[in-house]
Design an enzyme around this catalytic site. Structure first.
Site, mmCIF file in Angstrom:
data_model
loop_
_atom_site.group_PDB
_atom_site.id
_atom_site.type_symbol
_atom_site.label_atom_id
_atom_site.label_comp_id
_atom_site.label_asym_id
_atom_site.label_seq_id
_atom_site.Cartn_x
_atom_site.Cartn_y
_atom_site.Cartn_z
ATOM 1 N N GLY A 10 -2.642 3.031 -19.477
ATOM 2 C CA GLY A 10 -2.296 1.811 -18.744
ATOM 3 C C GLY A 10 -3.540 0.957 -18.535
ATOM 4 N N GLU A 103 -6.196 10.434 -17.540
ATOM 5 C CA GLU A 103 -6.009 11.845 -17.907
ATOM 6 C C GLU A 103 -5.579 12.038 -19.362
ATOM 7 O OE1 GLU A 103 -1.469 12.062 -16.186
ATOM 8 O OE2 GLU A 103 -2.531 13.856 -16.785
ATOM 9 N N ILE A 126 -5.995 3.093 -12.098
ATOM 10 C CA ILE A 126 -5.803 2.580 -10.738
ATOM 11 C C ILE A 126 -5.388 3.729 -9.814
ATOM 12 C CG2 ILE A 126 -5.180 0.254 -11.505
ATOM 13 C CD1 ILE A 126 -2.250 0.961 -10.636
ATOM 14 N N ASP A 127 -4.885 4.825 -10.383
ATOM 15 C CA ASP A 127 -4.369 5.929 -9.553
ATOM 16 C C ASP A 127 -5.474 6.765 -8.909
ATOM 17 O OD1 ASP A 127 -1.924 5.052 -10.350
ATOM 18 O OD2 ASP A 127 -1.427 6.776 -11.598
ATOM 19 N N GLY A 170 1.269 5.497 -8.301
ATOM 20 C CA GLY A 170 0.721 6.798 -7.918
ATOM 21 C C GLY A 170 1.690 7.855 -8.401
ATOM 22 N N ARG A 269 14.618 -3.313 4.227
ATOM 23 C CA ARG A 269 14.392 -3.966 2.934
ATOM 24 C C ARG A 269 13.313 -3.193 2.180
ATOM 25 N NH1 ARG A 269 18.179 -6.696 4.527
ATOM 26 N NH2 ARG A 269 18.337 -8.970 4.482
ATOM 27 N N HIS A 275 3.541 -3.548 -11.461
ATOM 28 C CA HIS A 275 2.351 -3.882 -12.257
ATOM 29 C C HIS A 275 1.494 -4.981 -11.650
ATOM 30 C CE1 HIS A 275 4.961 -1.618 -14.907
ATOM 31 N NE2 HIS A 275 3.863 -1.263 -15.552
ATOM 32 N N GLN A 277 -0.087 -4.583 -9.137
ATOM 33 C CA GLN A 277 -1.282 -3.826 -8.715
ATOM 34 C C GLN A 277 -2.285 -3.634 -9.844
ATOM 35 O OE1 GLN A 277 0.395 -0.176 -6.311
ATOM 36 N NE2 GLN A 277 1.965 -1.077 -7.595
ATOM 37 N N ARG A 278 -1.813 -3.717 -11.073
ATOM 38 C CA ARG A 278 -2.679 -3.433 -12.219
ATOM 39 C C ARG A 278 -3.233 -4.691 -12.873
ATOM 40 N NH1 ARG A 278 0.266 0.959 -15.841
ATOM 41 N NH2 ARG A 278 0.137 -0.678 -17.391
HETATM 42 O O1 F6P Z 1 -1.940 4.061 -15.103
HETATM 43 C C1 F6P Z 1 -1.166 4.936 -14.334
HETATM 44 C C2 F6P Z 1 0.021 4.210 -13.821
HETATM 45 O O2 F6P Z 1 -0.455 3.175 -13.056
HETATM 46 C C3 F6P Z 1 0.990 5.079 -13.033
HETATM 47 O O3 F6P Z 1 0.803 5.063 -11.659
HETATM 48 C C4 F6P Z 1 2.314 4.494 -13.426
HETATM 49 O O4 F6P Z 1 3.355 5.438 -13.312
HETATM 50 C C5 F6P Z 1 2.100 4.086 -14.831
HETATM 51 O O5 F6P Z 1 0.757 3.686 -14.901
HETATM 52 C C6 F6P Z 1 3.039 3.008 -15.307
HETATM 53 O O6 F6P Z 1 2.538 2.441 -16.465
HETATM 54 P P1 F6P Z 1 3.390 1.787 -17.632
HETATM 55 O O7 F6P Z 1 4.465 0.984 -17.015
HETATM 56 O O8 F6P Z 1 2.387 0.956 -18.347
HETATM 57 O O9 F6P Z 1 3.906 2.902 -18.473
#
Ligand code: F6P
Length: 345
Positions: A10, A103, A126-127, A170, A269, A275, A277-278
């Site tokens: 990711g 990982e 990010i995790d 996470g 709610r 995403h 967050q990313r």
């Molecule tokens: O990079 C790890 C992560 O942020 C996880 O927390 C999440 O489950 C995953 O990526 C989701 O990524 P994608 O939608 O790109 O498969």
């Protein structure tokens, strides 16, 4: 010398800071050439490799994502994957490779290094769940984005007397939920490391409202273990899996919100940050950490420290064997969760 670099898994804010640092250190300090491998391990399997020079990395420090592109391609998915990677090293005259990833990417890097390929790793996610490093870059940005979201949800929750359930990323570890939850003043934080029942969640909300509070904020990690009254998991992810076998998560918050409303009668709610967050620009912390990792990774190649990974321990950049980083995850300790509990209602 010609070295390759790839970004796998990711994407993550700070990747471009690492790439910039690698190119500047390799070209300016060592006089090496850097080859950028496109889309993670896939670029080596399908020969998508181009020179990455100083001009390519100019101005990318504050940019989110990765200029190399990324993918969740697993070279060990194909029986001849390892051989194809080996051939790509020869085709592109790579004398070493820097693999930047979490990982899965580091796991593949570890196997390839064990097979004799000259590879070093840089931990990214990010995790924040990679073993052997106190922090991975990207985590601080994700945690900051989540904290701001919680702050915003607070004011609307308070105005409407509502319970808000906020889902953050996470998968195996609850670092984002835990730290954003503490920073944002959450009333309950649910993370994969510490299972909970819907009954306990409902009781917490009721207790808080009995004390006169009219709203609550619950932060939940996407991989949190929540079971219903019968002991069954409240949320079961769909069938879709990536090349490393991970199911696609996301969607536990709606299930919790429904249960809380049914159990307590309080209007509830949910928000799934996903995403958001990313994406976007990295924080100053992540830019600095990424830059330090990039420089250290090139220096590790110069020392021929293959099969190792750069890491931050305390305030120092160190290197550790890749085998120590992969295989198990860095999870939230009971002591740290106990500290978070002090602030639960
Ligand atoms: O990079 C790890 C992560 O942020 C996880 O927390 C999440 O489950 C995953 O990526 C989701 O990524 P994608 O939608 O790109 O498969």
């Amino acid at each position: 010398m010609r070295i390759g670099v790839l970004t796998g898994g990711g994407d993550c804010p700070g990747l471009n800071a690492v790439l910039r640092a690698i190119v500047k250190r390799a070209v300016r300090s060592h006089g090496w050439e850097v080859a950028g491998v496109r889309h993670g391990w896939r670029g080596l399997l399908v020969d998508e490799v181009d020179v990455l020079d100083l001009d390519d990395v100019s101005g990318i420090l504050p940019r989110g994502g990765t200029i190399l592109g990324t993918s969740r391609t697993n070279p060990y998915h194909d029986p001849d994957g390892e051989e194809r990677v080996r051939r790509a090293f020869q085709t592109h005259r790579l004398e070493a490779l820097i693999a930047i990833g979490g990982e899965d990417t580091l796991g593949a890097a570890n196997k390839l290094a064990a097979s004799g390929l000259p590879i070093v790793g840089v931990p990214k996610t990010i995790d924040n769940d990679v073993n052997g490093t106190d922090y991975t870059f990207g985590f601080d940005t994700a945690m900051t984005v989540a904290t701001e979201a919680i702050d915003r949800l607070h004011t609307t929750a308070e105005s409407h007397d509502r319970v808000m359930v906020v889902e953050v990323m996470g998968r195996h570890a609850g670092w984002i939920a835990l730290e954003a939850g503490i920073a944002g003043g959450a009333d309950l934080i649910l993370i994969p490391e510490f299972p909970v029942t819907t009954k306990e969640i409902g009781e917490m909300v009721t207790r808080r409202h009995d004390r006169g509070k009219s709203f609550s904020i619950i932060v939940v990690a996407e991989g949190a273990q929540v079971s219903d009254d019968s002991g069954a998991p409240l949320f079961v992810p769909g069938e879709k899996r990536d090349a490393f076998g991970h199911v696609r998560l996301g969607g536990i918050a709606p299930a919790i919100a429904e249960q809380v409303e049914a159990a307590t009668g309080f209007e509830t709610r949910y928000t799934v940050l996903g995403h958001i967050q990313r994406g976007g620009s990295p924080t100053a912390f992540d830019r600095v950490l990424g830059s330090r990792f990039g420089v250290a990774a090139v220096d590790l190649v110069a020392e021929k420290g293959y099969g190792r990974m750069v890491a931050v321990q305390g305030t120092r950049i160190v290197t550790i064997p890749l085998t120590e980083a992969v295989g198990s995850m860095k999870v939230v300790s009971p002591e740290l969760y106990e500290t978070a509990r002090v602030f639960f209602s």
